[in-house]
Design a protein around this motif. Structure first.
Motif, PDB file in Angstrom:
ATOM      1  N   ARG A 123      82.092 -12.134 -77.321  1.00  0.00           N
ATOM      2  CA  ARG A 123      83.049 -11.026 -77.235  1.00  0.00           C
ATOM      3  C   ARG A 123      83.203 -10.532 -75.801  1.00  0.00           C
ATOM      4  N   VAL A 124      83.256 -11.491 -74.882  1.00  0.00           N
ATOM      5  CA  VAL A 124      83.496 -11.159 -73.483  1.00  0.00           C
ATOM      6  C   VAL A 124      84.919 -10.633 -73.333  1.00  0.00           C
ATOM      7  N   ARG A 125      85.087  -9.599 -72.556  1.00  0.00           N
ATOM      8  CA  ARG A 125      86.399  -8.991 -72.376  1.00  0.00           C
ATOM      9  C   ARG A 125      87.039  -9.460 -71.076  1.00  0.00           C
ATOM     10  N   GLY A 126      88.330  -9.202 -70.973  1.00  0.00           N
ATOM     11  CA  GLY A 126      89.048  -9.555 -69.771  1.00  0.00           C
ATOM     12  C   GLY A 126      89.814 -10.861 -69.936  1.00  0.00           C
ATOM     13  N   ASN A 127      90.275 -11.389 -68.818  1.00  0.00           N
ATOM     14  CA  ASN A 127      91.038 -12.629 -68.815  1.00  0.00           C
ATOM     15  C   ASN A 127      90.071 -13.807 -68.938  1.00  0.00           C
ATOM     16  N   LEU A 128      89.882 -14.305 -70.161  1.00  0.00           N
ATOM     17  CA  LEU A 128      88.890 -15.355 -70.399  1.00  0.00           C
ATOM     18  C   LEU A 128      89.266 -16.655 -69.717  1.00  0.00           C
ATOM     19  N   GLN A 129      90.555 -16.968 -69.678  1.00  0.00           N
ATOM     20  CA  GLN A 129      90.991 -18.202 -69.030  1.00  0.00           C
ATOM     21  C   GLN A 129      90.582 -18.183 -67.554  1.00  0.00           C
ATOM     22  N   GLU A 130      90.825 -17.063 -66.921  1.00  0.00           N
ATOM     23  CA  GLU A 130      90.495 -16.932 -65.502  1.00  0.00           C
ATOM     24  C   GLU A 130      88.987 -16.972 -65.292  1.00  0.00           C
ATOM     25  N   LYS A 131      88.246 -16.282 -66.152  1.00  0.00           N
ATOM     26  CA  LYS A 131      86.793 -16.261 -66.014  1.00  0.00           C
ATOM     27  C   LYS A 131      86.189 -17.640 -66.253  1.00  0.00           C
ATOM     28  N   ALA A 132      86.740 -18.379 -67.218  1.00  0.00           N
ATOM     29  CA  ALA A 132      86.246 -19.729 -67.483  1.00  0.00           C
ATOM     30  C   ALA A 132      86.456 -20.625 -66.275  1.00  0.00           C
ATOM     31  N   ASP A 133      87.628 -20.532 -65.662  1.00  0.00           N
ATOM     32  CA  ASP A 133      87.907 -21.348 -64.482  1.00  0.00           C
ATOM     33  C   ASP A 133      86.987 -20.980 -63.325  1.00  0.00           C
ATOM     34  N   GLU A 134      86.668 -19.694 -63.203  1.00  0.00           N
ATOM     35  CA  GLU A 134      85.776 -19.247 -62.120  1.00  0.00           C
ATOM     36  C   GLU A 134      84.370 -19.816 -62.289  1.00  0.00           C
ATOM     37  N   VAL A 135      83.840 -19.750 -63.511  1.00  0.00           N
ATOM     38  CA  VAL A 135      82.474 -20.227 -63.711  1.00  0.00           C
ATOM     39  C   VAL A 135      82.406 -21.752 -63.613  1.00  0.00           C
ATOM     40  N   LEU A 136      83.449 -22.444 -64.037  1.00  0.00           N
ATOM     41  CA  LEU A 136      83.481 -23.899 -63.883  1.00  0.00           C
ATOM     42  C   LEU A 136      83.527 -24.283 -62.408  1.00  0.00           C
ATOM     43  N   ALA A 137      84.284 -23.541 -61.626  1.00  0.00           N
ATOM     44  CA  ALA A 137      84.337 -23.807 -60.194  1.00  0.00           C
ATOM     45  C   ALA A 137      82.984 -23.545 -59.544  1.00  0.00           C
ATOM     46  N   ARG A 138      82.306 -22.474 -59.976  1.00  0.00           N
ATOM     47  CA  ARG A 138      80.997 -22.146 -59.424  1.00  0.00           C
ATOM     48  C   ARG A 138      79.991 -23.257 -59.702  1.00  0.00           C
ATOM     49  N   MET A 139      80.130 -23.897 -60.862  1.00  0.00           N
ATOM     50  CA  MET A 139      79.229 -24.988 -61.240  1.00  0.00           C
ATOM     51  C   MET A 139      79.740 -26.348 -60.762  1.00  0.00           C
ATOM     52  N   GLN A 140      80.806 -26.334 -59.927  1.00  0.00           N
ATOM     53  CA  GLN A 140      81.410 -27.560 -59.384  1.00  0.00           C
ATOM     54  C   GLN A 140      81.842 -28.501 -60.514  1.00  0.00           C
ATOM     55  N   LEU A 141      82.515 -27.916 -61.514  1.00  0.00           N
ATOM     56  CA  LEU A 141      82.930 -28.660 -62.705  1.00  0.00           C
ATOM     57  C   LEU A 141      84.440 -28.605 -62.932  1.00  0.00           C
ATOM     58  N   THR A 142      85.187 -28.182 -61.928  1.00  0.00           N
ATOM     59  CA  THR A 142      86.632 -28.055 -62.110  1.00  0.00           C
ATOM     60  C   THR A 142      87.259 -29.372 -62.542  1.00  0.00           C
ATOM     61  N   SER A 143      86.797 -30.470 -61.975  1.00  0.00           N
ATOM     62  CA  SER A 143      87.389 -31.779 -62.302  1.00  0.00           C
ATOM     63  C   SER A 143      87.054 -32.229 -63.720  1.00  0.00           C
ATOM     64  N   PHE A 144      86.081 -31.568 -64.369  1.00  0.00           N
ATOM     65  CA  PHE A 144      85.693 -31.927 -65.734  1.00  0.00           C
ATOM     66  C   PHE A 144      86.259 -30.955 -66.772  1.00  0.00           C
ATOM     67  N   ALA A 145      87.006 -29.959 -66.317  1.00  0.00           N
ATOM     68  CA  ALA A 145      87.442 -28.884 -67.213  1.00  0.00           C
ATOM     69  C   ALA A 145      88.244 -29.400 -68.390  1.00  0.00           C
ATOM     70  N   HIS A 146      89.050 -30.428 -68.185  1.00  0.00           N
ATOM     71  CA  HIS A 146      89.952 -30.910 -69.232  1.00  0.00           C
ATOM     72  C   HIS A 146      89.503 -32.242 -69.828  1.00  0.00           C
ATOM     73  N   GLN A 147      88.251 -32.620 -69.556  1.00  0.00           N
ATOM     74  CA  GLN A 147      87.703 -33.839 -70.153  1.00  0.00           C
ATOM     75  C   GLN A 147      86.883 -33.486 -71.397  1.00  0.00           C
ATOM     76  N   PRO A 148      86.968 -34.301 -72.444  1.00  0.00           N
ATOM     77  CA  PRO A 148      86.082 -34.079 -73.597  1.00  0.00           C
ATOM     78  C   PRO A 148      84.620 -34.248 -73.173  1.00  0.00           C
ATOM     79  N   CYS A 149      83.762 -33.419 -73.704  1.00  0.00           N
ATOM     80  CA  CYS A 149      82.344 -33.513 -73.345  1.00  0.00           C
ATOM     81  C   CYS A 149      81.744 -34.859 -73.771  1.00  0.00           C
ATOM     82  N   ALA A 150      82.363 -35.509 -74.767  1.00  0.00           N
ATOM     83  CA  ALA A 150      81.842 -36.788 -75.261  1.00  0.00           C
ATOM     84  C   ALA A 150      81.858 -37.871 -74.186  1.00  0.00           C
TER      85      ALA A 150
END
Length: 230
Positions: A123-150
């Motif tokens: 139940r995190v509040r705010g712009n979740l799309q933006e926050k998700a992109d921020e944390v993925l960038a912090r973890m150097q995972l931007t290039s994996f954002a749209h890949q299936p985890c499989a």
């Protein structure tokens, strides 16, 4: 509120391991362990395999019940809670458990979808799309954002799981060997991310064999054969 987030007193956990053709054997996984964890610290649980690190994490995370002793997290008596109360407690206080391996991921979903799901569950509040992109960038995972985890490697899945915890947890993160499947660069990214989380007030408890995680920790709790040792 008390600055001590986690308190364990006299914590003991026994298991009965089934034995073929006879009575099960008694295993003492934790033996009278006591500890206190202040808010905003990175705590490393260190010790050999089988020393009780993962068992202790599961008890603190309200995923298992102790045989004896007490556990309080944010002043709530976790050991006395029912199964339903535990689920509600984890959601309300945002305790994120990062297991080993990262088997809490939805493999058919993308990395970004997994991170967003964790945020919605917490139940995190705010712009979740933006926050998700921020944390993925912090973890150097931007290039994996749209890949299936499989299709990701074990190390990439591990970092996605941690990204989900970083966005989904407001109070406590529990991580079991978060750098175990990573190369040196990936491990350094994870350690930096955990340290940054504590700077923001998150309490992090990590079971680890990694000396670099131990070196980065504010407090090191050593276990051996289920007991806390100095």
């Amino acid at each position: 509120m008390n600055d001590t987030v986690i308190t364990c007193t006299g914590l003991t956990r026994r298991f009965v391991m089934p034995r073929r053709g006879g009575a099960g054997s008694d295993v003492l996984a934790l033996d009278d362990v006591s500890l206190q964890v202040p808010r905003g610290q990175l705590v490393a649980l260190a010790g050999p395999s089988g020393s009780g690190k993962s068992t202790l994490l599961a008890l603190i995370g309200a995923l298992d019940w102790p045989t004896a002793g007490t556990i309080t997290v944010n002043d709530f008596d976790v050991a006395a809670m029912s199964r339903r109360a535990r689920r509600a407690f984890r959601r309300r206080w945002a305790i994120s458990m990062m297991p080993q391996p990262a088997d809490n991921l939805l493999l058919a979903s993308t990395g970004r979808e997994n991170v967003l799901l964790a945020a919605k569950q917490r139940r995190v509040r705010g712009n979740l799309q933006e926050k998700a992109d921020e944390v993925l960038a912090r973890m150097q995972l931007t290039s994996f954002a749209h890949q299936p985890c499989a299709v990701m490697s074990g190390g990439e899945q591990q970092r996605i799981a941690l990204a989900s915890c970083l966005l989904g947890a407001a109070a406590v993160i529990l991580a079991d060997e978060p750098t175990g499947a990573l190369d040196r660069t990936g491990a350094a990214t994870v350690i930096d991310a955990l340290a940054a989380a504590t700077a923001g007030g998150v309490t992090v408890v990590v079971a680890t064999h990694d000396p670099n995680v131990v070196a980065a920790a504010d407090t090191v709790i050593r276990l051996d054969h289920g007991r806390r040792v100095e």
